[in-house]
Design an enzyme around this catalytic site. Structure first.
Site, mmCIF file in Angstrom:
data_model
loop_
_atom_site.group_PDB
_atom_site.id
_atom_site.type_symbol
_atom_site.label_atom_id
_atom_site.label_comp_id
_atom_site.label_asym_id
_atom_site.label_seq_id
_atom_site.Cartn_x
_atom_site.Cartn_y
_atom_site.Cartn_z
ATOM 1 N N GLY A 66 0.793 -1.226 0.000
ATOM 2 C CA GLY A 66 0.000 0.000 0.000
ATOM 3 C C GLY A 66 0.821 1.270 0.000
ATOM 4 N N LYS A 75 7.909 9.101 -9.421
ATOM 5 C CA LYS A 75 7.987 7.637 -9.396
ATOM 6 C C LYS A 75 9.062 7.289 -10.419
ATOM 7 C CE LYS A 75 6.227 3.377 -8.596
ATOM 8 N NZ LYS A 75 6.236 2.719 -7.269
ATOM 9 N N ASP A 106 0.214 3.346 -10.439
ATOM 10 C CA ASP A 106 0.736 4.020 -9.247
ATOM 11 C C ASP A 106 1.201 5.440 -9.585
ATOM 12 O OD1 ASP A 106 0.231 1.730 -7.845
ATOM 13 O OD2 ASP A 106 2.310 1.074 -7.735
ATOM 14 N N GLY A 116 8.659 -1.274 -4.599
ATOM 15 C CA GLY A 116 8.851 -2.387 -3.679
ATOM 16 C C GLY A 116 9.456 -1.925 -2.363
#
EC number: 6.3.3.3
Length: 226
Positions: free
Chosen positions: A15, A38, A55, A120
């Site tokens: 999450g 990102k 994401d 991750g």
């Protein structure tokens, strides 16, 4: 005064983006300008405008500054596999330097609140024996750790915190994201995390049917960040 953080997780699928979007939304609600990056994302969809990652799109939606998708997510890969493997298959050198310039570009926007989200956990490999944590080190950002609360989370959280400290970066705060609400001795586990992690808990996010950025923001406390 602008503030920027690198946000990571105790594992994949804990999450991290849900919490990051919530933090950005909370900052916007507080009247702050927001930006996010990102640097690398795998598991992207092919669209008419190029590869797009869910994401990265979630982060972009919570950026108040005008940013293009390619600014937020400069390296995108289609396979839903480890980024260094996806990059290798695409013939791309996934180096710290390749990610550093575009992320500094985001930071140079000087938003009031900026998040750079990893992929991750803390030790995600890049090329040449480097890890994504080396990007955080190069950027010199304090770290927010998203703890996916389920069986085994204490070990994952403490090891992540130790690695962050060993890399010379401060742990600015952590967020308990309740992945498994049926976790045995949930309150005791959360208490142990609070006792042992060397940073404030920014919030406990329950398992939500619709984990929108607005909903998640209601469980977070930005004022606990230095």
């Amino acid at each position: 005064m602008s503030a920027a953080y690198f946000i990571t997780g105790t594992d994949t699928d804990v999450g991290k983006t849900t919490v990051a979007a919530g933090l950005l939304h909370a900052a916007r609600q507080a009247g702050k300008s927001t930006a996010a990056g990102k640097p690398v994302a795998s598991g992207c969809e092919v669209t008419s405008r190029g590869l797009r990652n869910a994401d990265a799109l979630a982060l972009l939606a919570e950026c108040s500054l005008p940013l293009a998708y390619a600014e937020v997510n400069p390296l995108a890969f289609e396979p839903a596999i480890a980024p260094h493997l996806a990059a290798r298959e695409a013939g791309v050198a996934l180096t710290v330097q390749a990610l550093l310039k575009p992320m500094r570009h985001i930071l140079d926007k000087h938003a009031d609140f900026t998040l750079i989200e990893g992929a991750g956990g803390w030790r995600v490999p890049l090329a040449d024996q480097h890890n994504l944590s080396d990007l955080a080190k190069a950027l010199g950002l304090p770290v927010i750790l998203v703890v996916g609360v389920r069986l085994g989370c204490i070990n994952h959280a403490l090891l992540s915190a130790e690695a962050i400290a060993r890399d010379g970066l401060p742990l600015a705060g952590w967020v308990a994201n309740i992945i498994d609400p049926k976790t045995s001795r949930l309150e005791e586990n959360l208490a142990t995390l609070a006792e042992r992690l060397p940073a404030p808990c920014l919030g406990r996010v329950p398992r939500l049917k619709q984990p929108t950025a607005e909903a998640v923001a209601g469980y977070l406390q930005l004022d606990l960040l230095d």
